[in-house]
Scaffold this motif. Structure first.
Motif, short mmCIF file in Angstrom:
data_model
loop_
_atom_site.label_atom_id
_atom_site.label_comp_id
_atom_site.label_asym_id
_atom_site.label_seq_id
_atom_site.Cartn_x
_atom_site.Cartn_y
_atom_site.Cartn_z
N GLY A 146 0.83 -1.03 0.15
CA GLY A 146 -0.14 0.02 -0.05
C GLY A 146 0.86 1.22 -0.09
O GLY A 146 1.56 1.47 0.73
N GLU A 147 0.60 2.08 -0.99
CA GLU A 147 1.44 3.39 -0.87
C GLU A 147 0.30 4.40 -0.59
O GLU A 147 -0.49 4.92 -1.50
N VAL A 157 -0.96 -20.36 -0.05
CA VAL A 157 0.43 -19.54 0.24
C VAL A 157 0.01 -18.15 1.00
O VAL A 157 -1.03 -17.78 1.05
N PRO A 158 1.08 -17.68 1.65
CA PRO A 158 0.70 -16.35 2.47
C PRO A 158 0.28 -15.24 1.89
O PRO A 158 1.01 -15.10 0.63
N VAL A 159 -0.28 -14.42 2.09
CA VAL A 159 -0.64 -13.10 1.54
C VAL A 159 0.05 -11.96 2.46
O VAL A 159 -0.68 -11.78 3.67
N THR A 160 0.96 -11.34 2.26
CA THR A 160 1.67 -10.32 3.15
C THR A 160 1.26 -8.77 2.69
O THR A 160 1.28 -8.66 1.59
N VAL A 161 1.07 -8.28 3.59
CA VAL A 161 0.85 -6.69 3.39
C VAL A 161 1.80 -5.72 3.79
O VAL A 161 2.19 -5.87 5.18
N PHE A 162 2.40 -4.82 3.14
CA PHE A 162 3.34 -3.76 3.71
C PHE A 162 2.57 -2.35 3.08
O PHE A 162 2.03 -2.26 2.11
N PHE A 163 3.04 -1.51 3.92
CA PHE A 163 2.85 -0.06 3.70
C PHE A 163 3.95 0.89 3.68
O PHE A 163 4.64 0.62 4.66
N VAL A 164 4.04 1.43 2.62
CA VAL A 164 5.21 2.18 2.31
C VAL A 164 5.14 3.62 2.94
O VAL A 164 4.02 4.36 2.79
N ASP A 204 4.90 1.61 11.78
CA ASP A 204 4.79 0.38 11.35
C ASP A 204 4.86 0.23 9.63
O ASP A 204 4.74 -0.71 8.92
N ASP A 205 5.29 1.38 9.22
CA ASP A 205 5.40 1.54 7.68
C ASP A 205 6.91 0.96 7.23
O ASP A 205 7.85 0.99 8.19
N VAL A 206 7.16 0.60 5.95
CA VAL A 206 8.32 0.38 5.73
C VAL A 206 9.02 1.39 4.72
O VAL A 206 8.39 1.85 3.70
N LYS A 253 14.30 -5.08 0.08
CA LYS A 253 14.86 -5.96 1.14
C LYS A 253 13.94 -6.73 2.11
O LYS A 253 14.08 -7.91 2.18
N ARG A 254 12.95 -6.10 2.42
CA ARG A 254 11.77 -6.76 3.36
C ARG A 254 11.02 -7.93 2.56
O ARG A 254 10.83 -8.85 3.12
N ILE A 255 10.67 -7.59 1.08
CA ILE A 255 10.12 -8.72 0.32
C ILE A 255 10.99 -9.74 0.34
O ILE A 255 10.67 -11.02 0.32
N LYS A 256 12.27 -9.43 -0.16
CA LYS A 256 13.09 -10.71 -0.27
C LYS A 256 13.40 -11.37 0.65
O LYS A 256 13.72 -12.72 0.49
N LYS A 257 13.37 -10.85 1.95
CA LYS A 257 13.57 -11.75 3.10
C LYS A 257 12.44 -12.55 3.44
O LYS A 257 12.59 -13.48 4.56
N LEU A 258 11.29 -12.48 2.86
CA LEU A 258 10.11 -13.38 3.28
C LEU A 258 10.56 -14.85 3.11
O LEU A 258 10.98 -15.25 2.25
#
Length: 237
Positions: free
Chosen positions: A141-142, A167-174, A179-181, A188-193
């Motif tokens: 989410g942006e 499969v997992p569904v992961t949510v990030f907020f930029v 709590d934002d990324v 980097k956060r996505i590739k570490k999943l």
């Protein structure tokens, strides 16, 4: 009779690419034009100093100097590439579509994503982007969490329907909130999943996702704003 086949596009040479990369990086890090030559001279100095330390002849001093120059060039290119990436993040931070640029260009072969949002709030120029890969499905989410809440829930429902909850569904907020990324940490956060599917499963997951969402994505209005692709750093050949 003129040939109907068009000539292949001429790619810029190595030195032209380095010049473009340096010009791009200099906008965010003006001191880079002084540091890179200093690294080259340091490399030469270390090479020549090492030659004298082991009492080499004149031709050995030259060879050691060339070796030091090559090391200096390697370290200079590594530094320039790192700074160019940082400059790119600085220039796209806060612009509409920055998250799309990251997920479509910075995740590598283990992920598939598009720079177009899968859902948008056109009035606020905010959107939701989706990446599919070895770690499952990621929604980014942006914009404002509150305004994007309904869009995120809708895309989560669609993602679970596509994956059948396999499969997992992961949510990030930029953003810069608690709590934002930050945009420069998103890839980097996505590739570490953790890996959730193998390569074959990823191919099938990408195919199902594209077949279901292709029509919906093509009808989305595009928010006006700075195009993050214009801030993309050129890459050395």
């Amino acid at each position: 009779m003129a040939s109907r086949t068009s000539a292949p596009e001429k790619r810029p040479g190595f030195f032209t690419t380095i010049k473009q990369l340096l010009s791009f990086t200099r906008k965010s890090y003006p001191w880079v034009v002084w540091v890179l030559p200093l690294i080259l001279l340091t490399g030469v100095g270390l090479g020549v100093g090492g030659a004298f330390a082991v009492q080499q002849r004149w031709w050995g001093i030259i060879l050691w100097g060339v070796f030091g120059l090559m090391l200096g060039m390697i370290f200079s290119m590594l530094l320039l590439n790192r700074l160019a990436t940082g400059a790119m993040y600085k220039q796209i931070e806060g612009t509409p579509g920055a998250a799309g640029h990251v997920v479509s260009n910075m995740l590598g072969r283990s992920w598939r994503a598009d720079d177009m949002p899968v859902a948008i709030n056109a009035k606020a120029q905010e959107g939701v982007y989706r990446a599919v890969g070895r770690g499952g499905v990621v929604l980014v989410g942006e914009g404002s969490r509150r305004r994007l809440e309904k869009l995120i829930k809708k895309e989560q429902t669609m993602a679970r329907r596509i994956t059948h909850d396999s499969v997992p569904v992961t949510v990030f907020f930029v953003g810069s909130g608690e709590d934002d990324v930050p945009i420069d940490k998103l890839a980097k956060r996505i590739k570490k999943l953790p890996k959730a599917v193998d390569r074959r499963g990823m191919t099938q997951l990408v195919a199902r996702t594209e077949s279901i969402s292709q029509g919906a994505m093509s009808s989305l209005p595009i928010p006006k704003g700075v195009d993050p692709a214009r801030a993309r750093a050129p890459k050395p050949r």
